[in-house]
Write a protein that holds these residues in place. Sequence first.
Motif, PDB file in Angstrom:
ATOM      1  N   ALA A  62       2.094   2.897   1.897  1.00 38.43           N
ATOM      2  CA  ALA A  62       2.864   2.849   3.149  1.00 38.43           C
ATOM      3  C   ALA A  62       1.995   2.403   4.321  1.00 38.43           C
ATOM      4  N   ALA A  63       0.726   2.781   4.303  1.00 39.51           N
ATOM      5  CA  ALA A  63      -0.173   2.379   5.403  1.00 39.51           C
ATOM      6  C   ALA A  63      -0.340   0.853   5.421  1.00 39.51           C
ATOM      7  N   VAL A  64      -0.471   0.246   4.261  1.00 35.64           N
ATOM      8  CA  VAL A  64      -0.604  -1.223   4.205  1.00 35.64           C
ATOM      9  C   VAL A  64       0.705  -1.887   4.652  1.00 35.64           C
ATOM     10  N   LEU A  65       1.811  -1.341   4.235  1.00 35.24           N
ATOM     11  CA  LEU A  65       3.106  -1.913   4.645  1.00 35.24           C
ATOM     12  C   LEU A  65       3.256  -1.871   6.164  1.00 35.24           C
ATOM     13  N   LYS A  66       2.856  -0.746   6.729  1.00 38.68           N
ATOM     14  CA  LYS A  66       2.971  -0.558   8.181  1.00 38.68           C
ATOM     15  C   LYS A  66       2.114  -1.596   8.919  1.00 38.68           C
ATOM     16  N   LYS A  67       0.934  -1.823   8.375  1.00 33.47           N
ATOM     17  CA  LYS A  67      -0.015  -2.741   9.008  1.00 33.47           C
ATOM     18  C   LYS A  67       0.525  -4.180   9.003  1.00 33.47           C
ATOM     19  N   HIS A  68       1.186  -4.550   7.913  1.00 35.37           N
ATOM     20  CA  HIS A  68       1.569  -5.953   7.736  1.00 35.37           C
ATOM     21  C   HIS A  68       2.954  -6.316   8.208  1.00 35.37           C
ATOM     22  N   TRP A  69       3.865  -5.373   8.152  1.00 31.51           N
ATOM     23  CA  TRP A  69       5.245  -5.780   8.324  1.00 31.51           C
ATOM     24  C   TRP A  69       5.555  -6.003   9.797  1.00 31.51           C
ATOM     25  N   SER A  70       5.929  -7.203  10.131  1.00 31.37           N
ATOM     26  CA  SER A  70       6.251  -7.468  11.538  1.00 31.37           C
ATOM     27  C   SER A  70       7.750  -7.294  11.723  1.00 31.37           C
ATOM     28  N   ASN A  71       8.154  -7.283  12.943  1.00 29.15           N
ATOM     29  CA  ASN A  71       9.563  -7.057  13.243  1.00 29.15           C
ATOM     30  C   ASN A  71      10.470  -8.208  12.814  1.00 29.15           C
ATOM     31  N   VAL A  72       9.876  -9.371  12.567  1.00 32.16           N
ATOM     32  CA  VAL A  72      10.720 -10.515  12.223  1.00 32.16           C
ATOM     33  C   VAL A  72      11.188 -10.503  10.771  1.00 32.16           C
ATOM     34  N   SER A  73      10.442  -9.826   9.894  1.00 32.09           N
ATOM     35  CA  SER A  73      10.829  -9.797   8.482  1.00 32.09           C
ATOM     36  C   SER A  73      11.805  -8.659   8.241  1.00 32.09           C
ATOM     37  N   PRO A  74      12.594  -8.717   7.152  1.00 37.84           N
ATOM     38  CA  PRO A  74      13.356  -7.513   6.831  1.00 37.84           C
ATOM     39  C   PRO A  74      12.379  -6.405   6.455  1.00 37.84           C
ATOM     40  N   PRO A  75      12.568  -5.193   6.941  1.00 42.31           N
ATOM     41  CA  PRO A  75      11.641  -4.114   6.576  1.00 42.31           C
ATOM     42  C   PRO A  75      11.675  -3.879   5.069  1.00 42.31           C
ATOM     43  N   PRO A  76      10.550  -3.495   4.480  1.00 45.19           N
ATOM     44  CA  PRO A  76      10.545  -3.257   3.033  1.00 45.19           C
ATOM     45  C   PRO A  76      11.321  -1.996   2.673  1.00 45.19           C
ATOM     46  N   LEU A  77      11.763  -1.963   1.449  1.00 44.00           N
ATOM     47  CA  LEU A  77      12.389  -0.769   0.887  1.00 44.00           C
ATOM     48  C   LEU A  77      11.370  -0.172  -0.077  1.00 44.00           C
ATOM     49  N   ILE A  78      10.991   1.081   0.163  1.00 44.92           N
ATOM     50  CA  ILE A  78      10.006   1.762  -0.677  1.00 44.92           C
ATOM     51  C   ILE A  78      10.755   2.558  -1.747  1.00 44.92           C
ATOM     52  N   SER A  79      10.264   2.530  -2.986  1.00 48.10           N
ATOM     53  CA  SER A  79      10.901   3.343  -4.023  1.00 48.10           C
ATOM     54  C   SER A  79       9.848   3.877  -4.979  1.00 48.10           C
ATOM     55  N   SER A  80      10.243   4.914  -5.713  1.00 44.71           N
ATOM     56  CA  SER A  80       9.338   5.479  -6.720  1.00 44.71           C
ATOM     57  C   SER A  80      10.099   6.433  -7.635  1.00 44.71           C
ATOM     58  N   PHE A  81       9.593   6.550  -8.870  1.00 41.10           N
ATOM     59  CA  PHE A  81      10.059   7.600  -9.779  1.00 41.10           C
ATOM     60  C   PHE A  81       9.458   8.940  -9.373  1.00 41.10           C
ATOM     61  N   LYS A  82       8.356   8.900  -8.629  1.00 39.26           N
ATOM     62  CA  LYS A  82       7.586  10.109  -8.312  1.00 39.26           C
ATOM     63  C   LYS A  82       7.957  10.631  -6.922  1.00 39.26           C
ATOM     64  N   ARG A  83       8.457  11.840  -6.898  1.00 41.67           N
ATOM     65  CA  ARG A  83       8.900  12.408  -5.620  1.00 41.67           C
ATOM     66  C   ARG A  83       7.769  12.502  -4.612  1.00 41.67           C
ATOM     67  N   ASP A  84       6.585  12.895  -5.063  1.00 44.49           N
ATOM     68  CA  ASP A  84       5.471  13.059  -4.120  1.00 44.49           C
ATOM     69  C   ASP A  84       5.047  11.734  -3.481  1.00 44.49           C
ATOM     70  N   CYS A  85       5.219  10.650  -4.216  1.00 45.98           N
ATOM     71  CA  CYS A  85       4.916   9.327  -3.624  1.00 45.98           C
ATOM     72  C   CYS A  85       5.872   9.058  -2.467  1.00 45.98           C
ATOM     73  N   ILE A  86       7.134   9.409  -2.666  1.00 45.01           N
ATOM     74  CA  ILE A  86       8.130   9.158  -1.612  1.00 45.01           C
ATOM     75  C   ILE A  86       7.868  10.056  -0.406  1.00 45.01           C
ATOM     76  N   VAL A  87       7.552  11.314  -0.671  1.00 39.25           N
ATOM     77  CA  VAL A  87       7.252  12.250   0.427  1.00 39.25           C
ATOM     78  C   VAL A  87       6.080  11.720   1.263  1.00 39.25           C
ATOM     79  N   ALA A  88       5.039  11.275   0.578  1.00 40.13           N
ATOM     80  CA  ALA A  88       3.844  10.792   1.291  1.00 40.13           C
ATOM     81  C   ALA A  88       4.134   9.498   2.037  1.00 40.13           C
ATOM     82  N   ALA A  89       4.920   8.619   1.434  1.00 43.33           N
ATOM     83  CA  ALA A  89       5.277   7.359   2.116  1.00 43.33           C
ATOM     84  C   ALA A  89       6.091   7.653   3.374  1.00 43.33           C
TER      85      ALA A  89
END
Length: 244
Positions: free
Chosen positions: A129-156
């Motif tokens: 999520a930190a890398v996504l935040k750094k790269h994603w500019s307002n002009v692109s569609p924001p990314p959709l984050i997903s995971s099978f692992k609940r803790d990954c989603i909580v941390a993201a």
Amino acid sequence: MKSPTPFVIGHRGAAGHAPENTLVSFHKAASIGARWVEFDVRLTRDGVPILFHDETLERTTNGRGKISALDWESIHPLDAGRWYSNEFTNERIPTLDEALVTLKNLNLGANVEIKSTPGREIESGHGVAAVLKKHWSNVSPPPLISSFKRDCIVAAKEEAPEFHRAFIVGKIPPNWKEILKELACEGLHCRHDQLNAKTAQEILSSGYALRCYTVNSNKRATKLRVWGVHSVFTDYPDQIDQIQ
Ligand code: G3P
Ligand code: MG
């Protein structure tokens, strides 16, 4: 709900046409009309998020061993294309940073699936999520984050609450609604052959997005669309009818 994703999402780029989770797979996806791609991200031992599905290198590279036991420096030179076809010899494993630059150039939206070795879920969620935040500019569609692992989603979510999140399952668990609420997810991603019309209706009428993997038949995709499924992940984005 209004889903941010189009009906067709290229799976691991366009895995039916090019080696999965590589930059050439993104180029292929864009060239055959995909507007979004899904890809898998996991951490190297030294914490670099790279595009890779398996825990180990053997299936899709000329290397050996676990990603989580190797530093980026030793993974970087590996060939990630030749296993697929000689045509793709010298294709490298991309870092998430590199992939995001390419996606932006190709104007492709991204579903970033976070994979994690057991015990590194929190670190993986934060790191990606930190890398996504750094790269994603307002002009692109924001990314959709997903995971099978609940803790990954909580941390993201902790790191980048502004991005949409989806929980991935194979079979849909009976408590899916509680899980989606607890993780503040916008949607559920499930195996297409584990879904039926009734369950689809329950999920959709609760206001969640619903996406199915991996759908390589246009006939099946059409049925899922009739049930209201927002998107399908497919290895062959050119073989599924685009809806929006
Ligand atoms: O994100 C949907 C799908 O990619 C999940 O399964 O194993 O292909 O990553 P897998
Ligand atoms: Mg995936």
